[in-house]
Motif scaffolding. Structure first.
Motif, mmCIF file in Angstrom:
data_model
loop_
_atom_site.group_PDB
_atom_site.id
_atom_site.type_symbol
_atom_site.label_atom_id
_atom_site.label_comp_id
_atom_site.label_asym_id
_atom_site.label_seq_id
_atom_site.Cartn_x
_atom_site.Cartn_y
_atom_site.Cartn_z
ATOM 1 N N TRP A 277 0.610 -1.098 0.208
ATOM 2 C CA TRP A 277 -0.150 -0.250 0.269
ATOM 3 C C TRP A 277 1.161 1.001 0.125
ATOM 4 O O TRP A 277 1.860 1.430 1.050
ATOM 5 C CB TRP A 277 -0.783 0.025 1.159
ATOM 6 C CG TRP A 277 -2.346 0.859 0.572
ATOM 7 C CD1 TRP A 277 -2.093 2.125 0.306
ATOM 8 C CD2 TRP A 277 -2.985 0.334 1.234
ATOM 9 N NE1 TRP A 277 -3.566 2.717 -0.007
ATOM 10 C CE2 TRP A 277 -4.072 1.335 1.374
ATOM 11 C CE3 TRP A 277 -4.335 0.168 2.603
ATOM 12 C CZ2 TRP A 277 -5.655 2.043 1.414
ATOM 13 C CZ3 TRP A 277 -6.230 -0.570 1.779
ATOM 14 C CH2 TRP A 277 -6.022 1.164 2.028
ATOM 15 N N MET B 36 -2.516 -0.797 -3.873
ATOM 16 C CA MET B 36 -3.522 -0.095 -3.688
ATOM 17 C C MET B 36 -2.878 1.515 -3.412
ATOM 18 O O MET B 36 -1.529 1.527 -2.615
ATOM 19 C CB MET B 36 -3.737 -0.096 -2.215
ATOM 20 C CG MET B 36 -5.041 -1.132 -1.917
ATOM 21 S SD MET B 36 -6.594 -0.354 -3.125
ATOM 22 C CE MET B 36 -7.467 -1.383 -3.163
ATOM 23 N N SER C 144 -2.766 5.212 -2.469
ATOM 24 C CA SER C 144 -3.637 6.825 -1.178
ATOM 25 C C SER C 144 -2.469 8.157 -1.421
ATOM 26 O O SER C 144 -1.136 7.938 -1.672
ATOM 27 C CB SER C 144 -3.704 5.874 0.079
ATOM 28 O OG SER C 144 -5.031 5.601 0.004
ATOM 29 N N ARG D 210 -1.338 10.491 -7.683
ATOM 30 C CA ARG D 210 -2.304 9.061 -8.112
ATOM 31 C C ARG D 210 -2.098 8.491 -9.450
ATOM 32 O O ARG D 210 -1.897 7.634 -9.669
ATOM 33 C CB ARG D 210 -3.817 9.416 -7.511
ATOM 34 C CG ARG D 210 -3.519 8.973 -5.975
ATOM 35 C CD ARG D 210 -4.612 9.119 -5.326
ATOM 36 N NE ARG D 210 -5.275 10.448 -4.557
ATOM 37 C CZ ARG D 210 -6.496 10.613 -5.414
ATOM 38 N NH1 ARG D 210 -6.794 9.762 -5.842
ATOM 39 N NH2 ARG D 210 -7.359 11.508 -5.345
ATOM 40 N N GLY E 125 -6.874 5.367 -6.136
ATOM 41 C CA GLY E 125 -6.684 5.239 -5.162
ATOM 42 C C GLY E 125 -7.883 5.668 -4.335
ATOM 43 O O GLY E 125 -8.847 6.257 -4.491
ATOM 44 N N GLN F 86 -12.344 1.028 0.265
ATOM 45 C CA GLN F 86 -10.797 0.372 -0.189
ATOM 46 C C GLN F 86 -10.221 -0.934 0.298
ATOM 47 O O GLN F 86 -9.439 -2.001 -0.063
ATOM 48 C CB GLN F 86 -10.059 1.798 -0.436
ATOM 49 C CG GLN F 86 -8.571 1.580 -1.219
ATOM 50 C CD GLN F 86 -7.503 3.030 -1.032
ATOM 51 O OE1 GLN F 86 -8.474 3.694 0.307
ATOM 52 N NE2 GLN F 86 -6.778 2.750 -1.968
#
Ligand SMILES: Cc1cc2nc3c(=O)[nH]c(=O)nc-3n(C[C@H](O)[C@H](O)[C@H](O)COP(=O)(O)O)c2cc1C
Length: 187
Positions: free
Chosen positions: A71, A113, A115, A127, A146, A174
């Protein structure tokens, strides 16, 4: 339990992005194992020093390899991915053995993922560019855009990241999407 490794694109002590990683970890740690990658000693990528990998690069790669998912939580620097994070990703994108691309890199097909905590744009530019970078590295991006948090003047004044209930709900969605994906991949 599946493992998620958090990679923060800021090295700053009071980083808002690190604060978001900590919040996500507290929301998720009853469902997956978590850790935050320390990569501050990774040198500037240079093919002359690539093989054998410097010790700190080998350690970082081992942690990435052992995680089921990554992540990445990053600030936006001039609309782009911060240099230290791009440097790390360049290291991770290379084959384990010099010139041997048959297996690809350790991040090929790895679930990821993204963020961002940033200014008014909530990191939409970083992003978008990170998303295309990760796809170029053949990573398995679970959610294209994201999630993002836009920092307010109050955040900058207090240096403390607060998130609204609405944002928390979006993060929970998410998280569930990521966990659902990880639950069906092999151990
Ligand atoms: C070199 C630099 C460039 C920045 N460029 C942007 C930008 O393009 N867009 C944005 O929203 N914020 C930008 N910022 C502000 C960052 O979003 C803000 O400083 C954020 O808190 C940094 O993340 P951190 O708290 O995790 O270190 C920039 C900050 C720095 C230091």
């Amino acid at each position: 339990m599946k493992k998620i490794l958090f990679i923060v694109g800021s090295q700053r002590k009071n980083s808002f992005n690190t604060q978001l990683a900590q919040k996500l970890i507290s929301m998720i740690s009853d469902r997956v194992e978590t850790a935050v990658l320390n990569y501050q000693d990774v040198p500037f990528f240079n093919e002359d020093i690539e093989y054998p990998n410097p010790e700190c690069v080998a350690k970082v790669k081992e942690q990435v390899n052992n995680a089921h998912g990554l992540w990445i939580i990053t600030p936006e620097y001039n609309g782009q991915v911060p240099g230290s994070l791009k440097n790390l990703l360049d290291w991770l994108s290379r084959p384990e053995e010099k010139g041997n691309w048959t297996k690809g890199s350790i991040i090929k097909n790895k679930a990821v993922m993204i963020s961002s905590v940033a200014g008014k744009s909530a990191g939409v530019h970083v992003r978008t560019s990170l998303s295309s970078l990760l796809k170029a590295m053949r990573m398995n991006l679970i959610d294209d855009q994201g999630s993002g948090v836009a920092l307010s003047n109050e955040h900058f004044a207090s240096q403390i990241l607060t998130i609204s209930e609405k944002e928390k709900d979006l993060f929970e969605q998410q998280i569930q999407k990521f966990i659902q994906y990880l639950s069906v991949i092999p151990k």
